[in-house]
Design a protein around this motif. Structure first.
Motif, PDB file in Angstrom:
ATOM      1  N   GLY A  59       9.072   3.660 -12.654  1.00 27.16           N
ATOM      2  CA  GLY A  59      10.524   3.559 -12.679  1.00 27.16           C
ATOM      3  C   GLY A  59      10.977   2.417 -13.458  1.00 27.16           C
ATOM      4  O   GLY A  59      10.107   1.446 -14.260  1.00 27.16           O
ATOM      5  N   SER A  60      12.349   2.063 -13.376  1.00 26.06           N
ATOM      6  CA  SER A  60      12.780   0.928 -14.005  1.00 26.06           C
ATOM      7  C   SER A  60      13.193  -0.264 -13.467  1.00 26.06           C
ATOM      8  O   SER A  60      13.477  -1.241 -13.954  1.00 26.06           O
ATOM      9  CB  SER A  60      14.091   1.538 -14.764  1.00 26.06           C
ATOM     10  OG  SER A  60      15.222   1.744 -13.872  1.00 26.06           O
ATOM     11  N   GLU A  61      12.743  -0.075 -11.902  1.00 27.12           N
ATOM     12  CA  GLU A  61      13.282  -1.182 -11.136  1.00 27.12           C
ATOM     13  C   GLU A  61      11.795  -1.818 -10.404  1.00 27.12           C
ATOM     14  O   GLU A  61      10.957  -0.734  -9.997  1.00 27.12           O
ATOM     15  CB  GLU A  61      14.371  -0.953 -10.030  1.00 27.12           C
ATOM     16  CG  GLU A  61      15.653  -0.829 -10.740  1.00 27.12           C
ATOM     17  CD  GLU A  61      16.603  -0.450  -9.714  1.00 27.12           C
ATOM     18  OE1 GLU A  61      16.368  -0.893  -8.705  1.00 27.12           O
ATOM     19  OE2 GLU A  61      17.634  -0.070 -10.290  1.00 27.12           O
ATOM     20  N   THR A  62      11.633  -2.783  -9.787  1.00 26.55           N
ATOM     21  CA  THR A  62      10.515  -3.319  -8.861  1.00 26.55           C
ATOM     22  C   THR A  62      10.779  -2.284  -7.735  1.00 26.55           C
ATOM     23  O   THR A  62      11.995  -2.325  -6.994  1.00 26.55           O
ATOM     24  CB  THR A  62      10.742  -4.837  -8.857  1.00 26.55           C
ATOM     25  OG1 THR A  62      10.432  -5.427  -9.962  1.00 26.55           O
ATOM     26  CG2 THR A  62       9.690  -5.141  -7.528  1.00 26.55           C
ATOM     27  N   ALA A  63       9.526  -2.033  -7.283  1.00 23.07           N
ATOM     28  CA  ALA A  63       9.516  -1.252  -5.971  1.00 23.07           C
ATOM     29  C   ALA A  63       8.469  -1.594  -5.058  1.00 23.07           C
ATOM     30  O   ALA A  63       7.241  -2.265  -5.527  1.00 23.07           O
ATOM     31  CB  ALA A  63       9.432   0.331  -6.229  1.00 23.07           C
ATOM     32  N   THR A  64       8.535  -1.526  -3.640  1.00 22.74           N
ATOM     33  CA  THR A  64       7.489  -2.069  -2.645  1.00 22.74           C
ATOM     34  C   THR A  64       7.091  -0.632  -1.803  1.00 22.74           C
ATOM     35  O   THR A  64       8.134   0.161  -1.693  1.00 22.74           O
ATOM     36  CB  THR A  64       8.244  -2.808  -1.714  1.00 22.74           C
ATOM     37  OG1 THR A  64       8.454  -4.051  -2.480  1.00 22.74           O
ATOM     38  CG2 THR A  64       7.175  -3.501  -0.722  1.00 22.74           C
ATOM     39  N   TYR A  65       5.820  -0.594  -1.767  1.00 25.83           N
ATOM     40  CA  TYR A  65       5.226   0.553  -1.141  1.00 25.83           C
ATOM     41  C   TYR A  65       4.501   0.359   0.053  1.00 25.83           C
ATOM     42  O   TYR A  65       3.523  -0.540  -0.167  1.00 25.83           O
ATOM     43  CB  TYR A  65       4.381   1.474  -2.194  1.00 25.83           C
ATOM     44  CG  TYR A  65       5.212   1.972  -3.457  1.00 25.83           C
ATOM     45  CD1 TYR A  65       6.006   3.168  -3.467  1.00 25.83           C
ATOM     46  CD2 TYR A  65       5.072   0.992  -4.490  1.00 25.83           C
ATOM     47  CE1 TYR A  65       6.563   3.204  -4.459  1.00 25.83           C
ATOM     48  CE2 TYR A  65       5.701   1.338  -5.893  1.00 25.83           C
ATOM     49  CZ  TYR A  65       6.757   2.624  -5.506  1.00 25.83           C
ATOM     50  OH  TYR A  65       7.416   2.980  -6.666  1.00 25.83           O
ATOM     51  N   ARG A  66       4.675   0.858   1.069  1.00 24.76           N
ATOM     52  CA  ARG A  66       3.722   0.712   2.376  1.00 24.76           C
ATOM     53  C   ARG A  66       2.760   1.750   2.368  1.00 24.76           C
ATOM     54  O   ARG A  66       3.117   3.008   2.032  1.00 24.76           O
ATOM     55  CB  ARG A  66       4.508   0.817   3.649  1.00 24.76           C
ATOM     56  CG  ARG A  66       3.716   0.716   4.847  1.00 24.76           C
ATOM     57  CD  ARG A  66       4.430   0.581   6.293  1.00 24.76           C
ATOM     58  NE  ARG A  66       5.285  -0.335   6.345  1.00 24.76           N
ATOM     59  CZ  ARG A  66       6.799  -0.183   6.230  1.00 24.76           C
ATOM     60  NH1 ARG A  66       7.263   0.859   6.212  1.00 24.76           N
ATOM     61  NH2 ARG A  66       7.450  -1.324   6.100  1.00 24.76           N
ATOM     62  N   ILE A  67       1.329   1.735   2.534  1.00 30.36           N
ATOM     63  CA  ILE A  67       0.410   2.585   2.826  1.00 30.36           C
ATOM     64  C   ILE A  67      -0.290   2.687   3.791  1.00 30.36           C
ATOM     65  O   ILE A  67      -0.492   1.844   4.526  1.00 30.36           O
ATOM     66  CB  ILE A  67      -0.823   1.872   1.608  1.00 30.36           C
ATOM     67  CG1 ILE A  67      -0.004   1.867   0.229  1.00 30.36           C
ATOM     68  CG2 ILE A  67      -1.955   2.935   1.556  1.00 30.36           C
ATOM     69  CD1 ILE A  67      -0.931   1.112  -0.452  1.00 30.36           C
ATOM     70  N   SER A  68      -0.358   4.047   4.209  1.00 31.65           N
ATOM     71  CA  SER A  68      -0.861   4.390   5.706  1.00 31.65           C
ATOM     72  C   SER A  68      -1.592   5.692   5.699  1.00 31.65           C
ATOM     73  O   SER A  68      -1.687   6.102   4.723  1.00 31.65           O
ATOM     74  CB  SER A  68       0.296   4.573   6.769  1.00 31.65           C
ATOM     75  OG  SER A  68       1.144   5.483   6.302  1.00 31.65           O
ATOM     76  N   LEU A  69      -2.485   5.903   6.768  1.00 31.50           N
ATOM     77  CA  LEU A  69      -3.240   7.149   6.958  1.00 31.50           C
ATOM     78  C   LEU A  69      -2.522   8.198   7.746  1.00 31.50           C
ATOM     79  O   LEU A  69      -1.718   7.823   8.801  1.00 31.50           O
ATOM     80  CB  LEU A  69      -4.525   6.800   7.663  1.00 31.50           C
ATOM     81  CG  LEU A  69      -5.548   5.934   6.814  1.00 31.50           C
ATOM     82  CD1 LEU A  69      -6.737   5.538   7.613  1.00 31.50           C
ATOM     83  CD2 LEU A  69      -5.801   6.502   5.511  1.00 31.50           C
TER      84      LEU A  69
END
Length: 280
Positions: A59-69
């Motif tokens: 994308g064009s902006e900074t993004a934060t992602y959470r990772i889970s099972l």
């Protein structure tokens, strides 16, 4: 030739979440807070070695992602349904307990890759079998300021926040596992959304099958249709595969055809099963 599916990448696309929405599903393309590229889209481990999954914010902006099972089960129509902790059986519980991954939260500037490390810690005495979880990458919406101004009509205001997410299966195969498959009952079907080519895909053995479907006509070298990413997981013995087809492809499918199921190129590309049939 029509080719559907791509084994190499998976993109997270825009969904709308209001208030306490928890289900995250990749939907139509969007350009909002950023898109997520994941490679590979499927991981198979032997219970001893680990690997990495690469994330990339396209994308064009900074993004934060959470990772889970997550735990999911395949239904006989090929859909994957969520399984809660209370509903999980012993195999699913063992699968979730043995997977290790890090980091569990990442912040990515545009076009910035990040490796997620995956490992397996199999417990002593683990029974031979295939164990599967699904790794969920979910975008965390950016916090926005809340205005003190009441809505013009004095009513309630509900804000919709775009959420991005994608899941990939993580499969652990423990022991010497085998599987075979068979194709039967090919037919053309019509509903309000148009025509589709459907058939029954059965599986026997103690592991899943995964690969691509190639449909060919006698005497024609190039396939009429190739569909990638077709799986049958161990929790079911048979599923219905339904492939939407445009009218020009449906016309080519009438009469004698061969339907073949091949392993993916990453798994060696071997023929799993092939059936000749006549479509009316």
């Amino acid at each position: 030739m029509t080719i559907i599916g791509n084994n190499r990448f998976s993109k997270a696309r825009l969904g709308l979440a209001a208030l306490a929405l928890t289900a995250i599903t990749p939907l139509a393309p969007a350009q909002a807070a950023g898109d997520l590229l994941v490679a590979p889209t499927r991981v198979v481990l032997d219970g001893q070695r680990g690997t990495e999954v690469i994330l990339n914010n396209i994308g064009s902006e900074t993004a934060t992602y959470r990772i889970s099972l997550e735990l999911r089960r395949m239904t006989t129509d090929g859909r994957l349904e969520d399984v809660s902790e209370e509903e999980a059986n012993a195999i699913e519980q063992a699968a979730k307990a043995m997977i290790r991954y890090a980091p569990r939260r990442v912040t990515l500037p545009p076009n910035q890759p990040q490796a997620i490390r995956l490992g397996v810690r199999a417990p002593e005495g683990l029974a031979d079998g295939e164990y599967r979880v699904h790794l969920l990458f979910r975008a965390i919406p950016e916090a926005r300021s809340v205005t003190d101004a009441p809505p013009p009509d004095g009513g309630l205001t509900i804000a919709l926040t775009p959420i991005y997410g994608v899941t990939i299966p993580i499969i652990v195969r423990y022991g010497n596992l085998q599987a075979t498959a068979a194709i039967a009952n090919g037919r053309l079907e019509t509903d309000v959304e148009g025509q589709s080519f459907a058939f029954d895909l059965s599986r026997t053995g103690d592991r899943s099958t995964y690969g691509e479907i190639r449909i060919t006509k006698p005497g024609v070298a190039e396939p009429v249709m190739v569909v990638r990413g077709i799986a049958v997981y161990p929790e079911i013995a048979k599923r219905t595969v339904s492939l939407p087809v445009p009218p020009e492809i449906a016309a080519q499918l009438n009469g004698p055809v061969s339907v073949a199921y091949y392993e993916s190129a990453n798994d060696g590309g071997a023929l799993i099963t092939k059936t000749d049939m006549v479509i009316r």
